[in-house]
Design a protein around this motif. Structure first.
Motif, PDB file in Angstrom:
ATOM      1  N   LYS A 136     -31.514  13.381 -42.132  1.00  0.00           N
ATOM      2  CA  LYS A 136     -31.790  11.995 -41.927  1.00  0.00           C
ATOM      3  C   LYS A 136     -31.425  11.051 -40.954  1.00  0.00           C
ATOM      4  O   LYS A 136     -32.051  10.562 -40.244  1.00  0.00           O
ATOM      5  CB  LYS A 136     -32.022  11.452 -43.668  1.00  0.00           C
ATOM      6  CG  LYS A 136     -32.828  10.244 -43.739  1.00  0.00           C
ATOM      7  CD  LYS A 136     -32.847   9.802 -45.003  1.00  0.00           C
ATOM      8  CE  LYS A 136     -33.582   8.295 -45.206  1.00  0.00           C
ATOM      9  NZ  LYS A 136     -34.136   8.074 -46.367  1.00  0.00           N
ATOM     10  N   ALA A 139     -31.786  12.376 -37.486  1.00  0.00           N
ATOM     11  CA  ALA A 139     -33.735  11.758 -36.787  1.00  0.00           C
ATOM     12  C   ALA A 139     -33.450  10.732 -36.935  1.00  0.00           C
ATOM     13  O   ALA A 139     -33.986  10.144 -35.736  1.00  0.00           O
ATOM     14  CB  ALA A 139     -34.238  12.399 -37.746  1.00  0.00           C
ATOM     15  N   GLU A 140     -33.342   9.379 -38.030  1.00  0.00           N
ATOM     16  CA  GLU A 140     -33.163   8.309 -37.348  1.00  0.00           C
ATOM     17  C   GLU A 140     -32.448   7.759 -36.602  1.00  0.00           C
ATOM     18  O   GLU A 140     -33.084   6.834 -36.159  1.00  0.00           O
ATOM     19  CB  GLU A 140     -33.082   7.674 -38.942  1.00  0.00           C
ATOM     20  CG  GLU A 140     -34.324   7.815 -40.209  1.00  0.00           C
ATOM     21  CD  GLU A 140     -33.733   6.944 -41.389  1.00  0.00           C
ATOM     22  OE1 GLU A 140     -33.317   6.517 -41.971  1.00  0.00           O
ATOM     23  OE2 GLU A 140     -34.894   7.259 -42.261  1.00  0.00           O
ATOM     24  N   LEU A 144     -36.585   9.178 -34.096  1.00  0.00           N
ATOM     25  CA  LEU A 144     -37.131  10.290 -35.114  1.00  0.00           C
ATOM     26  C   LEU A 144     -38.191  10.421 -36.652  1.00  0.00           C
ATOM     27  O   LEU A 144     -37.331   9.664 -37.534  1.00  0.00           O
ATOM     28  CB  LEU A 144     -37.262  11.982 -35.059  1.00  0.00           C
ATOM     29  CG  LEU A 144     -36.911  12.276 -33.347  1.00  0.00           C
ATOM     30  CD1 LEU A 144     -35.863  13.957 -33.179  1.00  0.00           C
ATOM     31  CD2 LEU A 144     -37.736  12.280 -32.702  1.00  0.00           C
ATOM     32  N   PHE A 146     -38.924  11.292 -40.113  1.00  0.00           N
ATOM     33  CA  PHE A 146     -38.021  11.652 -41.245  1.00  0.00           C
ATOM     34  C   PHE A 146     -38.651  11.496 -42.991  1.00  0.00           C
ATOM     35  O   PHE A 146     -39.220  10.756 -42.701  1.00  0.00           O
ATOM     36  CB  PHE A 146     -36.210  11.561 -41.421  1.00  0.00           C
ATOM     37  CG  PHE A 146     -35.575  12.509 -42.527  1.00  0.00           C
ATOM     38  CD1 PHE A 146     -35.290  13.737 -42.341  1.00  0.00           C
ATOM     39  CD2 PHE A 146     -35.555  12.037 -43.771  1.00  0.00           C
ATOM     40  CE1 PHE A 146     -34.733  14.696 -43.005  1.00  0.00           C
ATOM     41  CE2 PHE A 146     -35.266  12.877 -44.662  1.00  0.00           C
ATOM     42  CZ  PHE A 146     -34.424  14.395 -44.022  1.00  0.00           C
ATOM     43  N   TYR A 154     -36.878  19.997 -45.013  1.00  0.00           N
ATOM     44  CA  TYR A 154     -36.957  18.293 -44.195  1.00  0.00           C
ATOM     45  C   TYR A 154     -37.254  18.208 -43.166  1.00  0.00           C
ATOM     46  O   TYR A 154     -37.214  19.259 -42.380  1.00  0.00           O
ATOM     47  CB  TYR A 154     -35.331  18.602 -44.249  1.00  0.00           C
ATOM     48  CG  TYR A 154     -34.532  18.191 -44.750  1.00  0.00           C
ATOM     49  CD1 TYR A 154     -34.338  17.841 -46.267  1.00  0.00           C
ATOM     50  CD2 TYR A 154     -33.407  19.336 -44.535  1.00  0.00           C
ATOM     51  CE1 TYR A 154     -33.635  18.727 -47.448  1.00  0.00           C
ATOM     52  CE2 TYR A 154     -32.245  19.716 -45.356  1.00  0.00           C
ATOM     53  CZ  TYR A 154     -32.449  19.210 -46.805  1.00  0.00           C
ATOM     54  OH  TYR A 154     -31.791  19.305 -47.626  1.00  0.00           O
ATOM     55  N   GLU A 155     -38.873  17.917 -42.845  1.00  0.00           N
ATOM     56  CA  GLU A 155     -39.415  17.605 -41.420  1.00  0.00           C
ATOM     57  C   GLU A 155     -39.383  16.335 -41.046  1.00  0.00           C
ATOM     58  O   GLU A 155     -39.149  15.221 -41.555  1.00  0.00           O
ATOM     59  CB  GLU A 155     -41.055  17.284 -42.403  1.00  0.00           C
ATOM     60  CG  GLU A 155     -41.684  17.421 -41.900  1.00  0.00           C
ATOM     61  CD  GLU A 155     -43.317  16.660 -41.990  1.00  0.00           C
ATOM     62  OE1 GLU A 155     -44.458  16.498 -42.496  1.00  0.00           O
ATOM     63  OE2 GLU A 155     -43.482  15.430 -42.280  1.00  0.00           O
ATOM     64  N   ILE A 156     -39.318  17.071 -39.462  1.00  0.00           N
ATOM     65  CA  ILE A 156     -38.887  15.870 -38.883  1.00  0.00           C
ATOM     66  C   ILE A 156     -39.951  15.679 -37.669  1.00  0.00           C
ATOM     67  O   ILE A 156     -40.372  17.304 -36.922  1.00  0.00           O
ATOM     68  CB  ILE A 156     -37.408  15.955 -37.733  1.00  0.00           C
ATOM     69  CG1 ILE A 156     -36.193  15.650 -38.894  1.00  0.00           C
ATOM     70  CG2 ILE A 156     -37.326  15.132 -36.590  1.00  0.00           C
ATOM     71  CD1 ILE A 156     -36.209  17.290 -39.356  1.00  0.00           C
ATOM     72  N   SER A 157     -41.060  14.723 -36.934  1.00  0.00           N
ATOM     73  CA  SER A 157     -42.089  14.898 -36.549  1.00  0.00           C
ATOM     74  C   SER A 157     -41.632  13.838 -35.091  1.00  0.00           C
ATOM     75  O   SER A 157     -41.173  12.754 -35.023  1.00  0.00           O
ATOM     76  CB  SER A 157     -42.770  14.217 -37.449  1.00  0.00           C
ATOM     77  OG  SER A 157     -43.241  14.643 -38.437  1.00  0.00           O
ATOM     78  N   LEU A 218     -33.001  19.260 -32.876  1.00  0.00           N
ATOM     79  CA  LEU A 218     -33.277  17.721 -32.619  1.00  0.00           C
ATOM     80  C   LEU A 218     -33.170  17.172 -31.419  1.00  0.00           C
ATOM     81  O   LEU A 218     -33.224  15.826 -31.377  1.00  0.00           O
ATOM     82  CB  LEU A 218     -32.513  17.298 -34.134  1.00  0.00           C
ATOM     83  CG  LEU A 218     -32.392  17.533 -35.030  1.00  0.00           C
ATOM     84  CD1 LEU A 218     -31.393  17.142 -36.247  1.00  0.00           C
ATOM     85  CD2 LEU A 218     -33.698  16.194 -36.125  1.00  0.00           C
ATOM     86  N   LYS A 236     -43.278  19.431 -35.632  1.00  0.00           N
ATOM     87  CA  LYS A 236     -42.890  19.358 -36.813  1.00  0.00           C
ATOM     88  C   LYS A 236     -42.007  19.946 -37.091  1.00  0.00           C
ATOM     89  O   LYS A 236     -42.364  21.055 -37.475  1.00  0.00           O
ATOM     90  CB  LYS A 236     -43.727  19.294 -37.886  1.00  0.00           C
ATOM     91  CG  LYS A 236     -44.594  18.637 -37.896  1.00  0.00           C
ATOM     92  CD  LYS A 236     -45.694  18.543 -39.319  1.00  0.00           C
ATOM     93  CE  LYS A 236     -46.884  17.402 -39.355  1.00  0.00           C
ATOM     94  NZ  LYS A 236     -46.088  15.952 -39.453  1.00  0.00           N
TER      95      LYS A 236
END
Length: 583
Positions: A136, A139-140, A144, A146, A154-157, A218, A236
């Motif tokens: 998280k 990603a942040e 991105l 999260f 864990y989903e990253i879009s 990532l 995703k």
């Protein structure tokens, strides 16, 4: 770059997608890529434009390629071949700018021991909570989106212009480790959960399987986001937490989330794998029973080890034997072991060491992933086969019990063969290869001894027919030998995709051009989370002609391959994201 102008370029390309340009150019190949990597430097403040300007200024590309770079920088219309070259340069830029940083991020993920803990559901394991927090944060930091779906996935879009979704699958869980086995040939001891770089290798659990896939995706997403690269579709990254164990997390995710239209796993082999063998498990449970005399035998095997997971062939198997005469027993087992090793390939070792209360018997082989048993030397099957050999040739040496029952079972039905010949279930598919079997899992408690065999099944027989055949043969053996045991079987159907789609061929171009490989689709013995998903394929990140170390002691990822993965995945995101149609 002006994103509106870039989008207009894309839309125009959509109308031109079937027109072959009269000035079509060959994409940047491995030699030119190497030259660009070696002669460019990207500072933290630099952007893709700066990198492109540097490439042109240093005359690292041809005049024609320099012109198309200028066209891109001036927001002029590019044909598809020209755009492919820009996408390749984007991959090179990501490698040069973020390669070192990405390796540090990999080290941070490796440091979290995300193997399955007995008695704790994966989603309640504190180590996975740490992993969720770390992913998280990354990603942040990369801007991105999260989502943590109940500590399962864990989903990253990364958003595109349409509703179409491409799922990229990687997993955060790893197989367990035996720390004492993490020793290099020169005696260097490794910490499995500390990334250790020695020469061109990065050692650590998860460096190859599969935390590397999380990291490179990532960073690829980060670059696409930073550079405002316009995408026609959404991506995703779905980080699985149960791929190495129950495989429950991804189905749980899809209970309340849409299934992506296209799916690729960064958990297999290059270039593009369109066929996966079916995954099978044969479990044999032997009731623990008191030792019984065998002539003058006074020694008893009381413990035995094997793989810690069904898909893991360990490097060693150890049996503990209690005996009133340890030295004499060790000497006899050593002599028998020498004969057994010589008669069965001479590519493993058997060591019997006398201890005060008995003998420690060690069979040393070579660890491997159970999907490729031919790449290792299985010590588990050899341990059981050797025990059975001792029983058959030395009537007064070992007492019989549940462990010797299991040894008889393995020797009679699986042997040292990994092609199903011993049980009579072997067959082969022209593209996918042969059925394979590997005796792997060994679990022993005060009630039962469980021995697990991992099958990898190609197209050619239905799973129901194969299960019936195996169960019939094993039941006949059980009845004939009057052994108290039970069998549990599960076999999943293999996967075989259509190789004619635009999307898989675009993936094939990206991989084979960068890796300088023949333009051929591949088949895999290893299964992934895309096995039953729409348009599911494997896209790396392992090289097909190199030994896979993902489930082994001393697991490692080569530095140059990791950087190449980063480069390729970035180009892939841009290429697949900007294609007018994937059908």
């Amino acid at each position: 770059m002006n994103p509106i102008l870039k989008t207009s370029v894309l839309l125009l390309i959509g109308f031109m997608s079937h027109i072959v340009s009269v000035s079509a150019q060959t994409n940047i190949g491995p030699q030119l890529s190497k030259k660009i990597i070696e002669n460019t430097q990207v500072k933290a403040s630099n952007q893709f434009d700066d990198f492109l300007t540097q490439v042109v200024a240093q005359q690292l590309v041809s005049p024609q390629q320099a012109l198309l770079i200028k066209k891109f920088q001036n927001n002029e219309t590019l044909n598809s071949e020209e755009l492919h070259q820009i996408q390749r340069l984007l991959g090179l830029y990501t490698r040069v700018k973020y390669g070192d940083e990405a390796m540090q991020t990999l080290a941070e993920l490796v440091a979290i021991p995300t193997f399955r803990a007995e008695g704790i559901p994966q989603h309640e394991n504190p180590e996975f909570h740490k992993m969720a927090s770390k992913v998280k944060q990354i990603a942040e930091d990369f801007n991105l989106a999260f989502r943590n779906i109940d500590n399962r996935v864990y989903e990253i879009s990364l958003d595109g212009r349409t509703d179409e979704v491409v799922g990229i699958h990687a997993h955060a869980d790893v197989v367990p480790v035996t720390p004492s086995l993490w020793v290099l040939d020169d005696g260097t001891k490794l910490d499995p959960f500390k990334l250790t770089r020695i020469g061109h290798r990065m050692y650590g659990r998860g460096t190859e399987d599969d935390k590397n896939g999380i990291v490179v995706t990532l960073y690829a997403m980060k670059v696409i986001k930073e550079e405002n690269i316009p995408l026609m579709r959404n991506f995703k990254l779905l980080v699985d937490t149960t791929e190495e164990s129950s495989s429950e997390a991804i189905p749980y995710y899809f209970e309340n989330n849409p299934v992506p239209n296209y799916n690729l796993a960064l958990d297999g082999g290059y270039p593009v794998v369109i066929a996966e063998k079916g995954f099978g498990i044969v479990l044999a449970d032997f009731a623990v029973r008191p030792a019984q005399g065998n002539g003058a035998a006074n020694a008893e095997i009381v413990d035995i080890t094997g793989g810690l997971a069904i898909n893991q062939i360990p490097s060693a198997s150890v049996a503990s034997i209690i005996s009133p005469a340890p030295v004499s027993l060790a000497n006899r087992l050593t002599a028998l072991g020498n004969t057994f090793v010589a008669d069965n390939g001479n590519n493993f070792s058997i060591v019997a060491k006398a201890e005060p209360q008995g003998v420690v018997l060690t069979v040393q082989g070579e660890s491997a992933h159970s999907s490729n048993p031919q790449s290792g030397v299985n010590p588990v099957s050899r341990m059981f086969a050797f025990i059975n050999y001792v029983l058959q040739t030395q009537q007064g040496l070992l007492k019989s019990n549940h462990i010797t029952d299991a040894a008889s079972y393995v020797a009679a039905n699986w042997g040292l063969d990994y092609l199903g010949k011993t049980l009579g279930i072997g067959y082969k598919h022209d593209f996918m290869g042969p059925l394979t079997n590997a005796v792997t899992l060994v679990k022993l408690d005060d009630k039962r001894l469980q021995v697990g065999v991992n099958l990898r099944v190609p197209v050619g027989r239905t799973s129901d027919a194969l299960k019936k055949d195996i169960f019939t043969k094993l039941s006949t053996w059980k009845k004939d030998n009057q052994v108290n045991c039970d069998f549990t079987l599960s076999i999943h159907e293999p996967m075989y995709r259509n190789p004619k789609g635009k999307w898989v061929n675009a993936l094939l171009d990206v991989a084979t051009e960068n890796l300088d490989m023949p333009r051929e689709f591949g088949a895999s013995s290893g299964g992934t989370s895309v096995h039953n998903l729409p348009n599911g394929v494997q896209f790396g990140l392992a090289m097909p002609n190199e030994k896979y170390t993902g489930h082994n002691a001393n697991e490692f990822k080569r530095v140059d391959q990791f950087l190449m993965d980063l480069q390729i995945v970035t180009e892939m995101l841009a290429r697949i994201g900007q294609m007018p149609s994937l059908k």
